[in-house]
Each structure stands twice: as structure tokens, then as C-alpha cells.
Design a protein around this motif. Structure first.
Motif, mmCIF file in Angstrom:
data_model
loop_
_atom_site.group_PDB
_atom_site.id
_atom_site.type_symbol
_atom_site.label_atom_id
_atom_site.label_comp_id
_atom_site.label_asym_id
_atom_site.label_seq_id
_atom_site.Cartn_x
_atom_site.Cartn_y
_atom_site.Cartn_z
ATOM 1 N N LYS A 247 17.309 26.261 -22.684
ATOM 2 C CA LYS A 247 17.615 24.987 -22.019
ATOM 3 C C LYS A 247 18.286 25.227 -20.665
ATOM 4 C CE LYS A 247 19.018 21.484 -24.575
ATOM 5 N NZ LYS A 247 19.761 20.690 -25.580
ATOM 6 N N LYS A 248 19.108 26.262 -20.592
ATOM 7 C CA LYS A 248 19.748 26.591 -19.317
ATOM 8 C C LYS A 248 18.707 27.071 -18.312
ATOM 9 C CE LYS A 248 23.445 26.934 -16.783
ATOM 10 N NZ LYS A 248 24.232 25.727 -16.437
ATOM 11 N N ALA A 249 17.745 27.880 -18.769
ATOM 12 C CA ALA A 249 16.683 28.351 -17.883
ATOM 13 C C ALA A 249 15.865 27.170 -17.361
ATOM 14 C CB ALA A 249 15.782 29.340 -18.616
ATOM 15 N N VAL A 250 15.506 26.247 -18.257
ATOM 16 C CA VAL A 250 14.733 25.067 -17.847
ATOM 17 C C VAL A 250 15.524 24.247 -16.830
ATOM 18 C CG1 VAL A 250 13.848 22.841 -18.635
ATOM 19 C CG2 VAL A 250 13.343 24.916 -19.934
ATOM 20 N N GLU A 251 16.808 24.060 -17.088
ATOM 21 C CA GLU A 251 17.658 23.284 -16.174
ATOM 22 C C GLU A 251 17.646 23.869 -14.764
ATOM 23 O OE1 GLU A 251 22.430 22.510 -15.375
ATOM 24 O OE2 GLU A 251 21.764 23.236 -17.340
ATOM 25 N N ILE A 252 17.789 25.192 -14.681
ATOM 26 C CA ILE A 252 17.838 25.839 -13.358
ATOM 27 C C ILE A 252 16.476 25.762 -12.683
ATOM 28 C CG2 ILE A 252 18.238 28.010 -12.142
ATOM 29 C CD1 ILE A 252 20.170 28.765 -14.435
ATOM 30 N N TYR A 253 15.406 26.068 -13.438
ATOM 31 C CA TYR A 253 14.062 26.005 -12.862
ATOM 32 C C TYR A 253 13.759 24.614 -12.316
ATOM 33 C CZ TYR A 253 12.499 30.586 -14.623
ATOM 34 O OH TYR A 253 12.324 31.931 -14.845
ATOM 35 N N GLU A 254 14.055 23.585 -13.091
ATOM 36 C CA GLU A 254 13.718 22.226 -12.671
ATOM 37 C C GLU A 254 14.578 21.766 -11.499
ATOM 38 O OE1 GLU A 254 13.903 19.861 -16.216
ATOM 39 O OE2 GLU A 254 11.851 20.417 -16.814
ATOM 40 N N LYS A 255 15.756 22.329 -11.376
ATOM 41 C CA LYS A 255 16.620 21.992 -10.249
ATOM 42 C C LYS A 255 16.132 22.635 -8.955
ATOM 43 C CE LYS A 255 21.466 22.351 -8.725
ATOM 44 N NZ LYS A 255 21.736 20.903 -8.552
ATOM 45 N N LEU A 256 15.567 23.840 -9.072
ATOM 46 C CA LEU A 256 15.211 24.618 -7.879
ATOM 47 C C LEU A 256 13.739 24.531 -7.494
ATOM 48 C CD1 LEU A 256 17.249 27.893 -8.562
ATOM 49 C CD2 LEU A 256 17.891 25.975 -7.087
ATOM 50 N N LEU A 257 12.865 24.268 -8.456
ATOM 51 C CA LEU A 257 11.430 24.315 -8.198
ATOM 52 C C LEU A 257 10.828 22.922 -8.215
ATOM 53 C CD1 LEU A 257 10.463 27.372 -10.432
ATOM 54 C CD2 LEU A 257 10.732 27.352 -7.951
ATOM 55 N N GLU A 258 10.100 22.609 -7.168
ATOM 56 C CA GLU A 258 9.432 21.310 -7.091
ATOM 57 C C GLU A 258 7.966 21.411 -7.486
ATOM 58 O OE1 GLU A 258 9.994 19.716 -3.227
ATOM 59 O OE2 GLU A 258 12.184 19.584 -3.388
ATOM 60 N N SER A 259 7.315 22.501 -7.105
ATOM 61 C CA SER A 259 5.886 22.649 -7.374
ATOM 62 C C SER A 259 5.672 23.325 -8.719
ATOM 63 C CB SER A 259 5.232 23.482 -6.267
ATOM 64 O OG SER A 259 5.850 24.745 -6.171
ATOM 65 N N PRO A 260 4.475 23.215 -9.325
ATOM 66 C CA PRO A 260 4.187 23.880 -10.596
ATOM 67 C C PRO A 260 4.453 25.377 -10.514
ATOM 68 C CG PRO A 260 2.459 22.325 -10.064
ATOM 69 C CD PRO A 260 3.349 22.408 -8.849
ATOM 70 N N ASN A 261 5.041 25.916 -11.559
ATOM 71 C CA ASN A 261 5.426 27.321 -11.554
ATOM 72 C C ASN A 261 5.206 27.911 -12.948
ATOM 73 O OD1 ASN A 261 7.635 29.530 -12.022
ATOM 74 N ND2 ASN A 261 7.388 29.409 -9.813
ATOM 75 N N PRO A 262 4.571 29.081 -13.051
ATOM 76 C CA PRO A 262 4.291 29.669 -14.374
ATOM 77 C C PRO A 262 5.544 30.000 -15.166
ATOM 78 C CG PRO A 262 3.786 31.227 -12.611
ATOM 79 C CD PRO A 262 4.017 29.903 -11.960
ATOM 80 N N ASP A 263 6.652 30.335 -14.483
ATOM 81 C CA ASP A 263 7.873 30.653 -15.203
ATOM 82 C C ASP A 263 8.418 29.429 -15.930
ATOM 83 O OD1 ASP A 263 7.555 33.138 -14.139
ATOM 84 O OD2 ASP A 263 9.151 32.952 -12.648
ATOM 85 N N VAL A 264 8.330 28.263 -15.284
ATOM 86 C CA VAL A 264 8.775 27.028 -15.924
ATOM 87 C C VAL A 264 7.889 26.726 -17.128
ATOM 88 C CG1 VAL A 264 9.296 24.597 -15.585
ATOM 89 C CG2 VAL A 264 9.528 26.176 -13.666
ATOM 90 N N ALA A 265 6.572 26.889 -16.956
ATOM 91 C CA ALA A 265 5.640 26.626 -18.051
ATOM 92 C C ALA A 265 5.901 27.564 -19.227
ATOM 93 C CB ALA A 265 4.203 26.791 -17.550
ATOM 94 N N ASP A 266 6.124 28.840 -18.948
ATOM 95 C CA ASP A 266 6.401 29.802 -20.008
ATOM 96 C C ASP A 266 7.658 29.415 -20.785
ATOM 97 O OD1 ASP A 266 4.229 31.452 -19.660
ATOM 98 O OD2 ASP A 266 5.258 32.846 -18.324
ATOM 99 N N THR A 267 8.690 28.993 -20.044
ATOM 100 C CA THR A 267 9.951 28.652 -20.699
ATOM 101 C C THR A 267 9.793 27.416 -21.573
ATOM 102 O OG1 THR A 267 11.128 29.571 -18.785
ATOM 103 C CG2 THR A 267 12.407 28.247 -20.317
ATOM 104 N N HIS A 268 9.105 26.390 -21.060
ATOM 105 C CA HIS A 268 8.840 25.204 -21.873
ATOM 106 C C HIS A 268 8.017 25.574 -23.111
ATOM 107 C CE1 HIS A 268 10.531 21.736 -19.892
ATOM 108 N NE2 HIS A 268 10.032 22.075 -18.718
ATOM 109 N N ASN A 269 7.019 26.392 -22.917
ATOM 110 C CA ASN A 269 6.161 26.786 -24.031
ATOM 111 C C ASN A 269 6.950 27.533 -25.099
ATOM 112 O OD1 ASN A 269 3.415 27.042 -25.174
ATOM 113 N ND2 ASN A 269 3.726 29.220 -24.827
#
Length: 300
Positions: A247-269
Motif C-alpha cells: 500500500k505504501k508503494a502504491v501510494e508513492i507511485y500514484e503520487k509521483l506518476l501520472e502516466s501508465p507505468n508497469p511498476d504501478v501495474a505490477d504492484t496493484h497486481n
């Protein structure tokens, strides 16, 4: 659960006085790019006596070439440098410069995909530094060689190199230098892939602590460190910390990244898979759906 095949890719600086090239750190995806059966061997002869057989599990001939290159600085049977053996006084500047040149040449071959030649020149650099009593730049050479061994599917040798790099880096880098986080992160993921979860946890926690102090709590590398820690906590069956780190990783990714990113997708998955395994299907449903919104199914 599918791990996130990316490691920290931190920026670093080297003093101009050292005058050598250092290749960009590998991502964890790249370390798996070369099938193990395609890795070439460096010719060797007999094996050094008195060393544990486990050190030779990756490749006896490669291990021999590696260990022989700095045997004068080793104490004990674990292949690690002893700081007590280092002596930076009265060194031949021409020989040190030649070692720098070998390091440069190894990095050039590495970047060109000439892995056997890169390995040869990295070992030559380490051997020449060792003949002069050691040198701080050996830390970078060990790290470069560790990256190469990891890429070639030689995890035991990669770990030895990263461990030696971590012995040498504190001699000239600050305790919280980002490069210390990088190597600890790489070492932690090697332990994770090898099933040594307590050591993986220790290295990744150290990496995260350094990152918080060096690059900040809200940084992509910090998010990645949380993600990788979640993998380890999940393997250790610590559900509370697994969920917290994802959840902390998702929070940081969503705060910093606006465009689609594989790291965000991997973490959600992975978070969705974690909830599914735990039987929390209401939460599980949401995260794979978010992953699919970010990237097509083939990327997850």
C-alpha cells in the motif's frame, strides 16, 4: 506471486580524479535477459584450496578466476575482502592508473555486450588493485562484476561481488549514500530469489532506510524498495507488513506518476494476488482491475 523484476536505478557520481567509466546499474529485468546456458566460461586451472564448495556452485572455473584475482586481500574462507589487509600507502600511481584503464575497458565491453571480455578486464583490474594493496575504486569494479554475474545467471558469484562492494564503499562514501542503497537492494533481491528471506529482509530494510534519508520518502526508488520488501514479507507470511508495504508503494507511485507505468501495474497486481490468497476477495477484486486499466493483460 510474480516479483517486480526491477531494481533500484539510482544516479551516482564518481570523482573526476578517479578517471574511469562506470556502467549504468542493471535493472532486475535486464539481469534475466541472457539464458544461463548461453553464458560463456572463462578458462581456469585448479581450484584454490580451502574454500567452501558452495562458492563453486555457479561455475567452478569462473569462481577460480575471480578468487585468484584478489586472493592476497582475503581472510578466511568466504571470499570476502578483509579491511585489515588493505594498504593504500606507497602505491605505484602508474599501476593504479592501469587498473583504472582495465576497469574502463571492462565497462566498455560490458556496454557492448562482450561479456566474456568484460569479465576478463574486471578481473584484471581487481588483480592489479590487489597487487597495490587495494583501492577504493575496487568497490565499483566489484559492483560492475556483480552486475555482470547476475546478468549471466550466476547468483552466488554476484552476491560475493556485492558483499565485497559493500565492504569497500563505506571507506569513501557516506553511510547514507544512494549507492549503498542500490547495492543493498540488489543483494536483498538475490537473497529473495535464492529463498534466504531473513537475509533478504535485512538487506532490503537497510536499503529502504538509506533511501528515506538520501532521496526521500516520496521517490520512485523508495516505492520500489517498499514493493520488494512486500515480496519478502509475503514469503515470510507476515501479512500485516506485506499489506503495509504494498500500500505504501502504491501510494508513492500514484503520487509521483501520472502516466501508465508497469511498476504501478505490477504492484496493484501483486497486492490483488495477496488479498486473494488471504481470502479478502472484496479488496482483491479492485487491484487487478486497476492494473488492467494501466497496462494490457500481456504486460502483467
Amino acid at each position: 506471486m510474480k516479483p517486480l523484476y526491477v531494481l533500484l536505478t539510482l544516479a551516482y557520481s564518481v570523482s573526476n580524479a578517479l578517471n574511469f567509466q562506470y556502467p549504468e546499474p542493471l535493472s532486475f529485468r535486464e539481469t534475466h535477459a541472457i539464458p544461463k546456458e548461453e553464458a560463456k566460461e572463462i578458462p581456469g586451472t585448479a581450484y584454490p584450496a580451502g574454500l567452501p564448495e558452495s562458492l563453486y556452485e555457479d561455475d567452478p572455473l569462473l569462481t577460480h578466476a575471480y578468487m585468484e584475482s584478489f586472493s592476497s586481500l582475503i581472510v578466511g574462507d568466504n571470499g570476502q575482502i578483509s579491511v585489515s589487509k588493505l594498504n593504500f600507502a606507497n602505491q605505484d600511481e602508474d599501476q593504479i592508473q592501469m587498473a583504472h584503464d582495465y576497469q574502463d575497458q571492462g565497462s566498455t565491453y560490458y556496454q557492448e555486450g562482450e561479456h566474456e571480455k568484460a569479465m576478463t578486464y574486471y578481473n584484471k583490474a581487481i588483480a592489479m588493485y590487489a597487487e597495490q594493496g587495494g583501492h577504493p575504486v575496487m568497490a565499483y569494479t566489484f559492483h560492475s562484476l556483480g552486475n555482470l554475474y547476475q546478468r549471466l545467471g550466476k547468483p552466488i558469484m554476484a552476491k560475493m561481488c556485492f558483499q565485497n562492494a559493500l565492504i569497500l564503499f563505506p571507506l569513501f562514501l557516506e553511510e547514507n549514500h544512494p549507492h549503498m542503497a542500490l547495492v543493498n537492494g540488489q543483494l536483498g533481491m538475490l537473497y529473495y530469489e535464492g529463498g534466504d528471506y531473513p537475509k533478504a529482509k535485512k538487506s532490503l530494510l537497510r536499503s529502504l532506510r538509506i533511501l528515506k534519508k538520501s532521496v526521500g520518502k516520496y521517490h520512485l526508488d523508495t516505492a520500489l524498495a517498499y514493493h520488494n520488501l512486500a515480496l519478502v514479507y509475503d514469503a515470510l507470511h507476515d501479512d500485516k507488513k506485506t499489506e503495509k508495504c504494498y500500500k505504501k508503494a502504491v501510494e508513492i507511485y500514484e503520487k509521483l506518476l501520472e502516466s501508465p507505468n508497469p511498476d504501478v501495474a505490477d504492484t496493484h497486481n501483486n497486492l490483488g494476488l495477496f488479498y486473494t490468497k488471504r481470502g479478502d476477495f472484496d479488496k482483491a477484486y479492485d487491484h487487478p482491475d486497476k492494473a488492467l486499466q494501466i497496462l494490457p493483460l500481456k504486460h502483467i
